[in-house]
Design an enzyme around this catalytic site. Sequence first.
Site, short mmCIF file in Angstrom:
data_model
loop_
_atom_site.label_atom_id
_atom_site.label_comp_id
_atom_site.label_asym_id
_atom_site.label_seq_id
_atom_site.Cartn_x
_atom_site.Cartn_y
_atom_site.Cartn_z
N ASP A 1 0.84 -1.20 0.00
CA ASP A 1 0.00 0.00 0.00
C ASP A 1 0.88 1.25 0.00
O ASP A 1 0.61 2.22 -0.71
CB ASP A 1 -0.90 -0.02 1.25
CG ASP A 1 -2.14 0.84 1.08
OD1 ASP A 1 -2.51 1.17 -0.07
OD2 ASP A 1 -2.76 1.19 2.11
N HIS A 18 -4.25 2.65 -7.28
CA HIS A 18 -5.42 2.26 -6.49
C HIS A 18 -6.64 1.97 -7.38
O HIS A 18 -7.46 1.12 -7.05
CB HIS A 18 -5.76 3.32 -5.43
CG HIS A 18 -5.05 3.09 -4.13
ND1 HIS A 18 -3.73 3.38 -3.95
CD2 HIS A 18 -5.47 2.52 -2.96
CE1 HIS A 18 -3.36 3.04 -2.72
NE2 HIS A 18 -4.40 2.51 -2.10
N HIS A 34 -5.42 -5.88 0.48
CA HIS A 34 -5.45 -4.59 -0.23
C HIS A 34 -4.07 -4.23 -0.79
O HIS A 34 -3.91 -3.96 -1.98
CB HIS A 34 -5.94 -3.51 0.75
CG HIS A 34 -5.87 -2.12 0.22
ND1 HIS A 34 -6.81 -1.58 -0.63
CD2 HIS A 34 -4.96 -1.13 0.44
CE1 HIS A 34 -6.48 -0.34 -0.92
NE2 HIS A 34 -5.36 -0.03 -0.29
ZN LIG Z 1 -4.50 1.91 -0.13
#
Ligand SMILES: [Zn+2]
Length: 388
Positions: free
Chosen positions: A181, A277, A294
């Site tokens: 991330d 994203h 994620h």
């Molecule tokens: Zn993120």
Amino acid sequence: MGFHIVKPEKNMRKAFICPTKYVQGEDEILNLGYFVRTFGKKALLIADKFALTLVKDKLDATAAKYGIEFIPAEGFKGECSRNVVKTLQGIAKAAKCACTIGLGGGKAIDTAKCVAEGEALIIVPTIAATDAPTSHSAVLYTDEGAFDDYAYFKQNPSVVLIDTKVIAGAPVRFLVSGMGDALSTYFEARANSVSFNRVNACLPCGYTGKTAIGPGMQTLAAKALAKLCYETLLEDGYKAKLACEKKVVTPSLENIIEANTLLSGLGFESGGLAAAHAIHDGLTVLEETHKYLHGEKVAFGTLAQLVLENAEQEEIDTVIDFCLTVGLPVCLADLGVKELDAKRLDEVATKASIPEESIHFMPFPVTKDAVAAAILAADALGREAKGL
Ligand SMILES: [Zn+2]
């Protein structure tokens, strides 16, 4: 629910969004009572069951030391829905809680954000898997667990408190996913910084880009933090992964926890999201990717963004090397996708490039065919690097 959305103005104002306090250290939960005390004596404690068992002794110790009381959030079963939020707000009111604590992973944190509505909120992440803890947004689900809506609040958390011993004790996959991330932060902020120089510049912030909530352009601070985030990953990522495997806190693990949480959090919220994203969001249409975290999908999305913007080969190589070193996905097979026919690829690219997506914060027009091509080319680069 009292969510506040600031409509951005088309002006040249710069903006920086951040929590009021960020503290990080070994056994830091022992100081949680101190921060509760700054609001009052009682705190509503919304916690993941598992996380609670890990830190119960520390919570008891800090409550005794600072003379505070944790009011358990009966009714929180791990889902963040409107009904649960309402119930917990009722409990907090009846017990006269002075603040709200969200302790655990994503759902406990999001629920606490919704219950607090931007006031007197203490976030205690027990994993460093995403950069969400510092932000002023949350995701709401239905009671059945399906996506409901994004919620934005007038303020970020009052305190983000991280006990590095707890993070060191959590499964290493969470830390690595957090690095995935964080990996996108610099590249998405860089894309936005170029976009801002264009007449139709979009504004930063927001998980979807649907509502541009950051009322302004990037500050020098946001640019610097995003860059430092990337540099820290390259410098400390591998060392931190090894430390986490051994469940010990080292300076490199401290640095990566800060990169995953603070640098990436401030970097994305004040620097903006872009293609990485959006491609993550596109990948979620593939059932196979659902068991991946994620940050694992964002890592591949980052690689695809670099292809989309035709980044220098040297930079792409650095990113792929980093991913392979720490164990982040570099190709579709790494995300469980063994086959991707033209129809399913089109579905991914279509979802990644809907008009509301942050992919349109890239400094050039992006079509769904260009996204599909970038995904296939990124996959080829990753497979080659792995010798597949
Ligand atoms: Zn993120």
